[in-house]
Design an enzyme around this catalytic site. Sequence first.
Site, PDB file in Angstrom:
ATOM      1  N   HIS A  62     -10.580  37.157   0.009  1.00 34.41           N
ATOM      2  CA  HIS A  62      -9.497  36.201  -0.253  1.00 34.41           C
ATOM      3  C   HIS A  62      -8.385  36.824  -1.101  1.00 34.41           C
ATOM      4  CE1 HIS A  62     -11.351  32.628   1.564  1.00 34.41           C
ATOM      5  NE2 HIS A  62     -12.499  33.155   1.147  1.00 34.41           N
TER       6      HIS A  62
ATOM      7  N   ASP B  22      -8.511  41.235   8.442  1.00 37.15           N
ATOM      8  CA  ASP B  22      -9.435  41.292   9.576  1.00 37.15           C
ATOM      9  C   ASP B  22      -8.826  42.048  10.744  1.00 37.15           C
ATOM     10  OD1 ASP B  22     -11.053  39.770   7.996  1.00 37.15           O
ATOM     11  OD2 ASP B  22     -10.810  37.921   9.140  1.00 37.15           O
TER      12      ASP B  22
END
Length: 383
Positions: free
Chosen positions: A34, A172
């Site tokens: 995060h 990602d």
Amino acid sequence: MTPNELTEAFTAVYGEAPDGVWAAPGRVNLIGEHTDYNDGFVLPIALPHAARAAVRLRADDRLRLHSAQGDGGVVELTADQVRPGAVPGWARYPAGVVWALRDAGHPVGGADIHFDSDVPTGAGLSSSAALECVVAVAYNDLWDLGLGRVELGLLAQRAENVFVGVPCGAMDQLASTCCEAGRAMFLDTRTLTARQLPVDLAAAGLRLLVVDTRVKHDLADGAYAERRSGCEKAAGLLGLPALRDLGPAGLPAALDALPDEGLRALTRHVVTENARVEAAVEAMLAGDPAALGPILTAGHASLRDDFRVSCDETDLVVETAVAAGALGARMTGGGFGGSVIALVAEADAEHVAAAVTAAFTAAGYATPRVFTALAAQGARRLA
């Protein structure tokens, strides 16, 4: 599945051979959770597990999609159907990339695509990014777009942000397109500069286990967006472009300045997590990968207590693995289920895996899937 097998499967579905076969991997993030949407630091490796796609260009704008993991049917989309909000289910990930390419001004047409992926879905290992990135690299090659790996990753991220509706950062997709075999990618998500760090845990007598809890998560359900929004609110209240701009030295004063504990907790996680990434890089550069263990465990505590994205199953894996001798463990991925990584001595790997499985059985949970993470190559053409 080999390229030949994928070619045969494509031909069985569409009646003709594909123009080529591509692969894009899932990823494990060693540390840095995060932080990407806060302009921070991340340290992922690509996995051998990948989404593979056989692709053939079409003379029209129609998109036909088929997955070996789907219900057996072909999803067929006209050009006007390839728009945000119009494509349901798994097909929205590859369709979103075609939309993102067109929206960016690239004159790309339609294609027939057959997918086969062994990246576990909902496991926090970026199965969706793998689907997106395999389409991005295939289209880049087939349409001779000349885009770089970072550009492709960012286009795939835009597909997930705008087309799918998940406000994820770029880690990602950039891990899937840019990671290198045998290396961890130390990425600054603000500048998009990356350093590929050798990672040879086996040479140090270590192994990185991945424990897929089989607890599925859906980051589009609002919880992910809520945390991102909170981070952005905290940065704004502190007068910062992003929480990346707050260092550990300034953290106490910043926490005093924030109006509620929720924002303080989010801020504390991001600042300390960035510091953990830098500490992990230092350990790797010093040739001391065992020092990653406590860093992982501290990262999990922060995700559990401050960011509140863990769950009972992931907590149980971490607690059991550490008690069984793991050097450290933490949840990896966006959270709300998914997978845990555990750094273990090679000699302890089977014992730790067995202890986790036994703990899940005792708790009445589904049997977890345990495998060893190896740093693999990013997206590429296979045939």
